[in-house]
Design a protein around this motif. Structure first.
Motif, PDB file in Angstrom:
ATOM      1  N   ILE A 255       0.865  -1.337  -0.310  1.00 22.24           N
ATOM      2  CA  ILE A 255       0.255  -0.071   0.736  1.00 22.24           C
ATOM      3  C   ILE A 255       0.639   1.171   0.027  1.00 22.24           C
ATOM      4  N   LYS A 256       1.782   1.664   0.912  1.00 23.08           N
ATOM      5  CA  LYS A 256       2.542   2.448   0.890  1.00 23.08           C
ATOM      6  C   LYS A 256       3.241   2.889  -0.367  1.00 23.08           C
ATOM      7  N   GLU A 257       3.416   1.169  -1.056  1.00 19.90           N
ATOM      8  CA  GLU A 257       4.818   2.000  -2.270  1.00 19.90           C
ATOM      9  C   GLU A 257       3.578   2.402  -3.072  1.00 19.90           C
ATOM     10  N   LEU A 258       2.430   1.919  -3.206  1.00 19.49           N
ATOM     11  CA  LEU A 258       1.707   2.232  -4.588  1.00 19.49           C
ATOM     12  C   LEU A 258       1.661   3.824  -4.149  1.00 19.49           C
ATOM     13  N   LYS A 259       0.910   3.993  -3.530  1.00 21.26           N
ATOM     14  CA  LYS A 259       1.328   5.515  -3.118  1.00 21.26           C
ATOM     15  C   LYS A 259       2.082   6.405  -2.912  1.00 21.26           C
ATOM     16  N   LYS A 260       3.050   5.735  -2.917  1.00 24.85           N
ATOM     17  CA  LYS A 260       4.398   6.582  -3.354  1.00 24.85           C
ATOM     18  C   LYS A 260       4.454   6.908  -5.367  1.00 24.85           C
ATOM     19  N   MET A 261       4.081   6.308  -5.953  1.00 26.48           N
ATOM     20  CA  MET A 261       3.660   6.467  -6.923  1.00 26.48           C
ATOM     21  C   MET A 261       2.754   6.880  -7.735  1.00 26.48           C
ATOM     22  N   GLY A 262       1.707   7.525  -6.703  1.00 29.14           N
ATOM     23  CA  GLY A 262       0.570   8.154  -6.837  1.00 29.14           C
ATOM     24  C   GLY A 262      -0.489   7.704  -7.258  1.00 29.14           C
ATOM     25  N   TYR A 263      -0.318   6.685  -6.559  1.00 27.81           N
ATOM     26  CA  TYR A 263      -2.102   5.702  -6.490  1.00 27.81           C
ATOM     27  C   TYR A 263      -3.301   6.037  -5.496  1.00 27.81           C
ATOM     28  N   ASP A 268     -12.234  -1.120  -0.490  1.00 27.33           N
ATOM     29  CA  ASP A 268     -13.562  -1.245  -1.483  1.00 27.33           C
ATOM     30  C   ASP A 268     -15.280  -2.242  -0.130  1.00 27.33           C
ATOM     31  N   ASP A 269     -16.005  -2.093  -0.587  1.00 24.17           N
ATOM     32  CA  ASP A 269     -16.891  -3.529   0.331  1.00 24.17           C
ATOM     33  C   ASP A 269     -16.836  -2.673   1.926  1.00 24.17           C
ATOM     34  N   PHE A 270     -16.565  -2.141   2.398  1.00 26.35           N
ATOM     35  CA  PHE A 270     -16.109  -1.527   3.682  1.00 26.35           C
ATOM     36  C   PHE A 270     -17.072  -2.119   4.720  1.00 26.35           C
ATOM     37  N   GLY A 271     -16.905  -2.283   5.378  1.00 24.39           N
ATOM     38  CA  GLY A 271     -18.276  -3.449   6.594  1.00 24.39           C
ATOM     39  C   GLY A 271     -18.785  -4.362   5.916  1.00 24.39           C
ATOM     40  N   SER A 272     -18.417  -5.234   4.630  1.00 24.39           N
ATOM     41  CA  SER A 272     -19.168  -6.217   4.170  1.00 24.39           C
ATOM     42  C   SER A 272     -18.273  -7.925   4.913  1.00 24.39           C
ATOM     43  N   GLY A 273     -17.164  -7.636   5.091  1.00 22.26           N
ATOM     44  CA  GLY A 273     -16.579  -8.560   5.582  1.00 22.26           C
ATOM     45  C   GLY A 273     -16.652  -8.449   7.280  1.00 22.26           C
ATOM     46  N   TYR A 274     -15.462  -9.047   8.118  1.00 22.34           N
ATOM     47  CA  TYR A 274     -15.215  -9.494   9.276  1.00 22.34           C
ATOM     48  C   TYR A 274     -14.235  -8.643   9.594  1.00 22.34           C
ATOM     49  N   SER A 275     -12.919  -8.764   8.902  1.00 26.08           N
ATOM     50  CA  SER A 275     -11.596  -7.809   9.481  1.00 26.08           C
ATOM     51  C   SER A 275     -11.803  -6.621   8.930  1.00 26.08           C
ATOM     52  N   SER A 276     -12.429  -5.472   8.860  1.00 19.49           N
ATOM     53  CA  SER A 276     -12.609  -4.144   8.091  1.00 19.49           C
ATOM     54  C   SER A 276     -11.653  -3.548   9.270  1.00 19.49           C
ATOM     55  N   LEU A 277     -12.063  -3.673  10.619  1.00 14.49           N
ATOM     56  CA  LEU A 277     -11.939  -2.349  11.634  1.00 14.49           C
ATOM     57  C   LEU A 277      -9.485  -3.095  11.795  1.00 14.49           C
ATOM     58  N   ALA A 278      -9.924  -4.270  12.143  1.00 19.04           N
ATOM     59  CA  ALA A 278      -8.521  -4.479  11.950  1.00 19.04           C
ATOM     60  C   ALA A 278      -7.537  -4.056  10.894  1.00 19.04           C
ATOM     61  N   LEU A 279      -7.884  -3.780   9.092  1.00 19.78           N
ATOM     62  CA  LEU A 279      -7.113  -3.320   8.663  1.00 19.78           C
ATOM     63  C   LEU A 279      -6.785  -1.524   8.686  1.00 19.78           C
ATOM     64  N   LEU A 280      -7.997  -1.160   8.858  1.00 21.34           N
ATOM     65  CA  LEU A 280      -8.312   0.119   9.250  1.00 21.34           C
ATOM     66  C   LEU A 280      -7.098   0.765   9.480  1.00 21.34           C
ATOM     67  N   GLN A 281      -6.687   0.068  11.061  1.00 18.82           N
ATOM     68  CA  GLN A 281      -5.682   0.339  12.065  1.00 18.82           C
ATOM     69  C   GLN A 281      -4.655   0.056  11.358  1.00 18.82           C
ATOM     70  N   THR A 282      -4.324  -0.766  10.715  1.00 20.21           N
ATOM     71  CA  THR A 282      -2.643  -1.079  10.008  1.00 20.21           C
ATOM     72  C   THR A 282      -2.516  -0.420   8.886  1.00 20.21           C
ATOM     73  N   LEU A 283      -3.354  -0.251   7.443  1.00 19.99           N
ATOM     74  CA  LEU A 283      -3.617  -0.207   6.351  1.00 19.99           C
ATOM     75  C   LEU A 283      -3.736   1.699   6.318  1.00 19.99           C
ATOM     76  N   PRO A 284      -3.162   1.861   5.391  1.00 17.96           N
ATOM     77  CA  PRO A 284      -2.507   3.652   5.363  1.00 17.96           C
ATOM     78  C   PRO A 284      -3.309   4.197   3.888  1.00 17.96           C
ATOM     79  N   MET A 285      -5.132   3.242   4.331  1.00 17.42           N
ATOM     80  CA  MET A 285      -5.652   3.588   2.840  1.00 17.42           C
ATOM     81  C   MET A 285      -5.912   5.182   3.308  1.00 17.42           C
ATOM     82  N   ASP A 286      -6.308   5.656   1.969  1.00 21.09           N
ATOM     83  CA  ASP A 286      -6.774   7.428   1.653  1.00 21.09           C
ATOM     84  C   ASP A 286      -9.017   7.027   1.750  1.00 21.09           C
TER      85      ASP A 286
END
Ligand code: C2E
Ligand code: MG
Ligand code: MG
Length: 370
Positions: A255-263, A268-286
């Motif tokens: 994720i960090k590398e893709l962001k450096k490239m400008g993406y 997507d589909d946040f809240g449709s699965g079970y691990s959404s909060l754990a992902l939010l805590q760790t991944l620097p999504m925009d």
């Protein structure tokens, strides 16, 4: 108490070995399934000397329909199809029906046609606008594929994306969609036309794909688009077994590398699965893209509404752009405004449209009539 015959057979071409049980048709369905469940339970542990190995046993049931004229290989294949259907799930017994066979035929046809379709440009990029729901101004779009197949007619992604994921073709396919969007954005910039950020969907398979970052860098270098022109939508299933720290570390790195490239990166589909909060805590999504199912549940239950309100708030506190998908009614829009959600996508504003039509749409400001 159920009479049965047992044998072992190998299905040609698969190398799989089967334990076969033939039960008389007059045995009631529940008794048949119970018999198999007991059988699986009794044989779950394999003993080799002092060692005991736990096996994951699953069974497929096929009810004989062709009397004693039915070829044995046909019976075995049908039971195998029922068994394949439950692989990867917690189910122990799968039962064959005709629709499974039909599903396999469609899958085979899709696989037979996909390579040629990519060469012949049968995959068309459609774009669905995204809006600021407070001002009804166009803020972006999502690229969605439509397949105009010369063999099968028009197909929606729900019919073939899973097949492409299953056989790995999705990797090449996603690059095709990404390049089409980069070309559009580059062309518009060169022509001095207005552009809005456009997102493309990225299959979960990319996260583990060898050289994914190199390929994405090459595309970024080729089009040299300003940062934020292209967003990547990844679903939470993209991050697989996030419990393992090695995988977690790898996902953060990607994720960090893709962001450096400008993406920009959207979940997507946040809240449709079970691990959404754990992902939010760790991944620097925009961007947090809330799944339509959360919106629908929130309209029906006060508890779900409270969760949605807090999710929107959480996204904003994490400095994410929060967008809700699948908005169909003015009531839903009003409801989201009350919850403080700023962006939206859905049939209420605009349906997906061919890319060229979308290009004209931007010129007319793309303002929605609602
Ligand atoms: P998604 O990424 O969650 O896309 C949103 C889906 O919701 C789209 O379905 C869109 O047409 C539909 N939608 C939009 N507004 C509304 C609404 O108001 N109500 C309802 N009920 N639905 C709405 P579509 O185009 O059929 O795509 C389905 C899924 O297929 C996408 O879900 C995405 O996961 C996948 N997909 C589509 N194109 C691609 C692609 O190029 N690559 C990959 N990997 N997946 C794709
Ligand atoms: Mg999407
Ligand atoms: Mg979605």
């Amino acid at each position: 108490s159920v009479p049965w015959v047992r044998a072992v057979a190998v299905l040609p071409g698969t190398g799989r070995c089967y334990s076969l049980c033939c039960l008389p048709a007059e045995v009631a369905v529940e008794d048949r399934e119970k018999f198999l469940l007991d059988f699986v339970e009794d044989n779950e542990v394999l003993r080799l000397g002092d060692m005991s190995i736990r096996l994951n046993l699953q069974a497929g049931i096929y009810r004989l329909t062709g009397g004693d004229q039915e070829p044995f290989i046909h019976m075995l294949s049908a039971a195998d199809i029922a068994y394949n259907e439950i692989q990867g799930t917690a189910a122990v017994v799968g039962v064959y029906d005709e629709s499974l066979q039909q599903g396999l035929r469609v899958r085979k046809q899709i696989e037979d046609c996909m390579e040629q379709a990519l060469r012949d440009q049968e995959f068309q990029v459609w774009c669905q606008p995204k809006y600021d729901i407070r001002t009804h101004r166009l803020t972006g779009a999502e690229a969605l594929v439509r397949w105009h197949s010369s063999v099968m007619g028009d197909l929606m992604p729900g019919t073939f994306i899973d097949v492409f994921e299953h056989n790995g073709f999705i990797l090449r396919f996603d690059y095709y969609m990404l390049e089409k969007i980069c070309q559009l954005q580059r062309q518009r910039l060169n022509d001095g036309q207005k552009i809005v950020p456009i997102s493309v969907n990225q299959s979960r398979l990319h996260i583990k794909e060898e050289n994914y970052l190199d390929k994405m860098q090459r595309i970024a270098d080729r089009y040299k688009l300003p940062a934020g022109c292209v967003e990547l939508e990844l679903t939470e299933t993209a991050f697989g077994d996030f419990e393992q720290s090695e995988q977690r570390g790898h996902a953060v790195h990607v994720i960090k590398e893709l962001k450096k490239m400008g993406y920009s990166i959207s979940m997507d589909d946040f809240g449709s699965g079970y691990s959404s909060l754990a992902l939010l805590q760790t991944l620097p999504m925009d961007i947090m893209k809330i799944d339509r199912s959360m919106l629908v549940s929130a309209e029906e239950s006060p508890r779900a509404k409270s969760i949605l309100r807090n999710i929107v708030d959480l996204g904003q506190r994490l400095d994410m752009e929060v967008i809700c998908e699948g908005i169909e009614t003015p009531e839903q829009e009003k409801f989201l405004l009350e919850l403080g959600c700023r962006y939206g996508q859905g049939y209420l504003y605009a349906r997906p449209m061919p890319m060229q039509k979308f290009a004209d749409f931007i010129e007319n400001q793309g303002e929605t009539p609602v």
